[in-house]
Design an enzyme around this catalytic site. Sequence first.
Site, PDB file in Angstrom:
ATOM      1  N   GLY A   1       0.934  -1.058  -0.060  1.00 63.15           N
ATOM      2  CA  GLY A   1       0.040  -0.185   0.061  1.00 63.15           C
ATOM      3  C   GLY A   1       0.803   1.072   0.034  1.00 63.15           C
ATOM      4  N   CYS A   2       0.314   2.224  -0.225  1.00 66.60           N
ATOM      5  CA  CYS A   2       0.961   3.449  -0.413  1.00 66.60           C
ATOM      6  C   CYS A   2       1.606   4.133   1.013  1.00 66.60           C
ATOM      7  CB  CYS A   2       0.219   4.621  -1.059  1.00 66.60           C
ATOM      8  SG  CYS A   2      -1.649   4.750  -0.329  1.00 66.60           S
ATOM      9  N   PHE A   3       0.670   4.086   1.951  1.00 67.44           N
ATOM     10  CA  PHE A   3       0.923   4.743   3.262  1.00 67.44           C
ATOM     11  C   PHE A   3       2.271   3.733   4.024  1.00 67.44           C
ATOM     12  CE2 PHE A   3      -3.326   6.750   3.736  1.00 67.44           C
ATOM     13  CZ  PHE A   3      -2.656   8.001   3.885  1.00 67.44           C
TER      14      PHE A   3
ATOM     15  N   THR B   1       4.357   1.890   2.416  1.00 67.14           N
ATOM     16  CA  THR B   1       5.604   2.121   1.542  1.00 67.14           C
ATOM     17  C   THR B   1       6.473   3.140   2.213  1.00 67.14           C
ATOM     18  OG1 THR B   1       4.854   1.126  -0.426  1.00 67.14           O
ATOM     19  CG2 THR B   1       6.709   2.472  -0.890  1.00 67.14           C
ATOM     20  N   ALA B   2       5.930   4.373   2.096  1.00 70.09           N
ATOM     21  CA  ALA B   2       6.316   5.519   2.801  1.00 70.09           C
ATOM     22  C   ALA B   2       6.708   5.307   4.086  1.00 70.09           C
ATOM     23  CB  ALA B   2       5.475   6.892   2.611  1.00 70.09           C
TER      24      ALA B   2
END
Length: 352
Positions: A154-156, A158-159
């Site tokens: 997911g995007c969150f 990953t960061a």
Amino acid sequence: MTHGTQVRAAIVGSTGYGGVELIRLLAAHPYVTVTSVVSSSNAGTLYSEGFPHLYEIVTDTLDEVDPQLLKSKADVVFLATPHGVSTKLVPSMLEAGLKVIDLSGDFRLKEADVYSQWYKKDAPEQGYLDRAVFGMSELFADEVKGADFVSNPGCFPTATTLGLYPAVKAGWIDPDTIIIDSKTGVSGGGRGLSMANHYSEVNENFKAYKVGVHQHTPEIEMVLSRAAGRPVTTTFTTHLVPMTRGIMSTMYATLTDKSRTSADFNELYRQFYEGRRFVRVRPTGTYPATKEVYGSNYCDIGMNVDARTGRITIISVIDNLVKGAAGQAIQNLNLMMGWDETLGLLFTPVYP
């Protein structure tokens, strides 16, 4: 596969933001050709009707979801579908002999009951959960190489996990003290219309959402538990920012050794990510902004140790549609095929 072999790719869910970003990025890939764009809701219509910016660039009509049709047209399938859809599609695609990269959350978590609890949907069969390789490219590349089924993070997560993993793995921070404050642009909510991403609701506004119940929470904890070698729970809060793209995760944790400095952490991170082109550790005392990774596959990380409080602040930014979705999916494809992971992804960020 070797360099020079053209791989045919199909994109299911091609009319969403993740799907159209895959098309943009794969257009520059030397070894991949998009041979099928798939949409269950718009089959038979011209792709460019929904995305006029691709007029005369993508001239395909949309295919329907048919594993045997895809098998005849593609070698690998990207699933850029809403949560719950891949659960139904993946088994037949794997049985058809296709390689699968799933951008949804359906196969990221390895425990069916945890998935059902957080996603409020029926979990996939355990056998497929076990088979899916979690494709956090910088952390688990060795597992992705040669895999035929990858679950894209997911995007969150990953960061967030790229920002925390080296410090947790080294034991330099206490995992039980981690607090994560994340902000995302509106494209993270997808192209479908809803009150949450209505212009009048988002513009000139800044709000927290899914407080304490965001479905990316167990995914972040799964990766951090791997780093720590024991179960980790975190406080994770997401916010919606009135911008199109970008994620910033600001993370706080208590040091295990109060004598360590910002420069010490910077060196730890530089060594951990050495040779990984898409993670840029900023010089000590400088901090990244979302605009500085816009349209690119980079994750930029900056950090500051506060000797007064004995805590560290870590700031990590990505473009949610690239490194947080389509770009990392292509990075995973490169790893699966044994290619250089940067192929087709060395875009300079768009600035300003």
